[in-house]
Design a protein around this motif. Structure first.
Motif, mmCIF file in Angstrom:
data_model
loop_
_atom_site.group_PDB
_atom_site.id
_atom_site.type_symbol
_atom_site.label_atom_id
_atom_site.label_comp_id
_atom_site.label_asym_id
_atom_site.label_seq_id
_atom_site.Cartn_x
_atom_site.Cartn_y
_atom_site.Cartn_z
ATOM 1 N N THR A 48 -2.784 -5.661 5.756
ATOM 2 C CA THR A 48 -3.897 -5.121 4.692
ATOM 3 C C THR A 48 -4.055 -3.585 5.155
ATOM 4 O O THR A 48 -3.946 -2.803 3.994
ATOM 5 C CB THR A 48 -5.175 -5.779 4.963
ATOM 6 O OG1 THR A 48 -4.972 -7.075 4.968
ATOM 7 C CG2 THR A 48 -6.076 -5.311 3.898
ATOM 8 N N ALA A 49 -3.537 -3.234 6.246
ATOM 9 C CA ALA A 49 -4.025 -1.918 6.588
ATOM 10 C C ALA A 49 -2.426 -1.030 5.853
ATOM 11 O O ALA A 49 -2.699 -0.088 5.460
ATOM 12 C CB ALA A 49 -3.983 -1.345 8.103
ATOM 13 N N PHE A 50 -1.451 -1.790 6.105
ATOM 14 C CA PHE A 50 -0.377 -1.258 5.688
ATOM 15 C C PHE A 50 -0.361 -0.790 4.060
ATOM 16 O O PHE A 50 0.002 0.080 3.376
ATOM 17 C CB PHE A 50 1.063 -2.089 5.727
ATOM 18 C CG PHE A 50 1.322 -2.390 7.182
ATOM 19 C CD1 PHE A 50 0.798 -1.367 8.169
ATOM 20 C CD2 PHE A 50 1.886 -3.424 7.765
ATOM 21 C CE1 PHE A 50 1.272 -1.460 9.293
ATOM 22 C CE2 PHE A 50 2.389 -3.446 8.737
ATOM 23 C CZ PHE A 50 1.919 -2.756 9.862
ATOM 24 N N TYR A 51 -1.048 -1.763 3.257
ATOM 25 C CA TYR A 51 -1.166 -1.528 1.872
ATOM 26 C C TYR A 51 -2.209 -0.606 1.355
ATOM 27 O O TYR A 51 -1.877 0.181 0.547
ATOM 28 C CB TYR A 51 -1.655 -2.985 1.161
ATOM 29 C CG TYR A 51 -0.472 -3.762 0.974
ATOM 30 C CD1 TYR A 51 0.260 -3.613 -0.249
ATOM 31 C CD2 TYR A 51 -0.065 -4.955 1.738
ATOM 32 C CE1 TYR A 51 1.538 -4.543 -0.595
ATOM 33 C CE2 TYR A 51 0.749 -5.857 1.407
ATOM 34 C CZ TYR A 51 1.813 -5.469 0.407
ATOM 35 O OH TYR A 51 2.714 -6.363 0.384
ATOM 36 N N VAL A 52 -3.106 -0.630 2.437
ATOM 37 C CA VAL A 52 -4.155 0.680 2.128
ATOM 38 C C VAL A 52 -3.320 1.948 2.543
ATOM 39 O O VAL A 52 -3.498 2.837 1.718
ATOM 40 C CB VAL A 52 -5.110 0.616 3.389
ATOM 41 C CG1 VAL A 52 -6.240 1.850 3.407
ATOM 42 C CG2 VAL A 52 -6.214 -0.487 2.936
ATOM 43 N N HIS A 53 -2.529 2.142 3.515
ATOM 44 C CA HIS A 53 -1.914 3.356 3.779
ATOM 45 C C HIS A 53 -0.754 3.488 2.674
ATOM 46 O O HIS A 53 -0.619 4.996 2.172
ATOM 47 C CB HIS A 53 -0.999 3.301 5.067
ATOM 48 C CG HIS A 53 -2.087 3.481 6.206
ATOM 49 N ND1 HIS A 53 -2.715 4.846 6.613
ATOM 50 C CD2 HIS A 53 -2.448 2.829 7.262
ATOM 51 C CE1 HIS A 53 -3.304 4.713 7.671
ATOM 52 N NE2 HIS A 53 -3.050 3.441 8.046
ATOM 53 N N GLY A 54 -0.132 2.560 2.280
ATOM 54 C CA GLY A 54 0.963 2.780 1.260
ATOM 55 C C GLY A 54 0.193 3.255 -0.298
ATOM 56 O O GLY A 54 0.643 4.060 -0.981
ATOM 57 N N THR A 55 -1.084 2.707 -0.375
ATOM 58 C CA THR A 55 -1.767 3.089 -1.661
ATOM 59 C C THR A 55 -2.184 4.611 -1.500
ATOM 60 O O THR A 55 -2.039 5.344 -2.356
ATOM 61 C CB THR A 55 -2.842 2.253 -2.082
ATOM 62 O OG1 THR A 55 -2.390 0.858 -2.185
ATOM 63 C CG2 THR A 55 -3.626 2.677 -3.118
ATOM 64 N N LEU A 56 -2.632 4.706 -0.222
ATOM 65 C CA LEU A 56 -3.121 6.391 -0.182
ATOM 66 C C LEU A 56 -1.957 7.280 -0.120
ATOM 67 O O LEU A 56 -2.161 8.359 -0.711
ATOM 68 C CB LEU A 56 -3.758 6.455 1.117
ATOM 69 C CG LEU A 56 -5.055 5.597 1.444
ATOM 70 C CD1 LEU A 56 -5.490 5.704 2.811
ATOM 71 C CD2 LEU A 56 -6.136 6.301 0.403
ATOM 72 N N SER A 57 -0.692 6.989 0.247
ATOM 73 C CA SER A 57 0.491 7.844 0.217
ATOM 74 C C SER A 57 0.930 7.850 -1.119
ATOM 75 O O SER A 57 1.384 9.167 -1.748
ATOM 76 C CB SER A 57 1.443 7.109 1.327
ATOM 77 O OG SER A 57 2.885 7.937 1.032
ATOM 78 N N ILE A 58 0.754 6.907 -2.069
ATOM 79 C CA ILE A 58 1.362 6.918 -3.340
ATOM 80 C C ILE A 58 0.257 7.755 -4.135
ATOM 81 O O ILE A 58 0.653 8.685 -5.102
ATOM 82 C CB ILE A 58 1.303 5.623 -4.060
ATOM 83 C CG1 ILE A 58 2.604 4.816 -3.500
ATOM 84 C CG2 ILE A 58 1.564 5.512 -5.321
ATOM 85 C CD1 ILE A 58 2.249 3.406 -3.696
ATOM 86 N N LEU A 59 -0.983 7.759 -3.662
ATOM 87 C CA LEU A 59 -1.992 8.618 -4.510
ATOM 88 C C LEU A 59 -2.016 10.173 -4.162
ATOM 89 O O LEU A 59 -2.481 10.901 -4.759
ATOM 90 C CB LEU A 59 -3.453 7.937 -4.204
ATOM 91 C CG LEU A 59 -3.651 6.500 -4.946
ATOM 92 C CD1 LEU A 59 -5.086 6.094 -4.715
ATOM 93 C CD2 LEU A 59 -3.270 6.755 -6.538
ATOM 94 N N GLY A 60 -1.392 10.243 -2.993
ATOM 95 C CA GLY A 60 -1.268 11.637 -2.393
ATOM 96 C C GLY A 60 -2.314 12.016 -1.437
ATOM 97 O O GLY A 60 -2.436 13.086 -1.139
#
Length: 210
Positions: A48-60
């Motif tokens: 779950t945390a990976f998807y959070v970090h991935g989403t934050l990375s995508i959003l900048g």
């Protein structure tokens, strides 16, 4: 997205997942005291945390986190404090003695699953090193242009699967040591070791500079 990019990303991610870190220590602490189900709950928290970090990375947003010294320091200290807190709790349990798996009631086990998920999630979502990975290494494998978001989430899925496979193997190995994990002395030693390691990781994180 080319398979060569996916395979290269998988190789880099595998090396990171298999390297010693808080995730492996948390699994080693959880499975002997709370069973396989709690260990899998830890892994679900990691993913779950990976998807959070991935989403934050995508959003900048990760860029803002790393470029803002004050915000990075705040997140870093919260993460370090959490790791130290988990370590202190483990040392306290080692000093007092912990219940074995056979002594744990069903109601207690249900609460343990939720707690194990939360521990796995917080251990990763509060770790700025994971943010830096998704900021520095992650974008290098994401193709520009149309389909970049779907490609990015494909890489997050690859990271999640590798993480799940590696730690599932660790959980199964630890779970097979049934005689040892039910021994009170073994559990106290394990708590003491993992508690010390968590505190060491917390101190290391507190002094970490990107």
């Amino acid at each position: 997205m080319e398979w060569s990019q996916i395979l290269t990303f998988a190789l880099v991610t595998s090396l990171l997942v298999m390297s010693p870190g808080p995730n492996g220590v948390l699994i080693a602490k959880t499975v002997p005291t709370s069973g396989r189900a709690a260990g899998f709950a830890n892994v679900a928290g990691f993913v779950t945390a990976f998807y959070v970090h991935g989403t934050l990375s995508i959003l900048g947003i990760s860029v803002i986190l790393v470029q803002s010294a004050q915000l990075f320091f705040a997140v870093k200290m919260v993460g370090a404090a959490y790791l130290c807190w988990v370590g202190i709790k483990a040392l306290r349990d080692a000093w007092r003695g912990v219940k074995t798996m056979a002594e744990t009631s069903p109601a207690k086990r249900k609460r343990t699953l939720a707690k194990a998920y939360g521990e796995g999630f917080l251990t990763n979502v509060l770790n700025p090193k994971v943010s830096i990975f998704y900021l520095a290494a992650f974008p290098q494998f994401v193709p520009m242009g149309a389909g970049s978001i779907s490609a990015a989430y494909t890489l997050v899925c690859v990271h999640a699967v590798i993480n799940a496979v590696w730690f599932t193997a660790m959980i199964l190995v630890l779970a097979r040591l049934t005689g040892a994990v039910r021994n009170g002395r073994f559990q106290r030693v394990l708590k003491a070791v993992t508690g010390s390691v968590f505190i060491a990781f917390g101190i290391k994180l507190a002094t970490f500079r990107p």
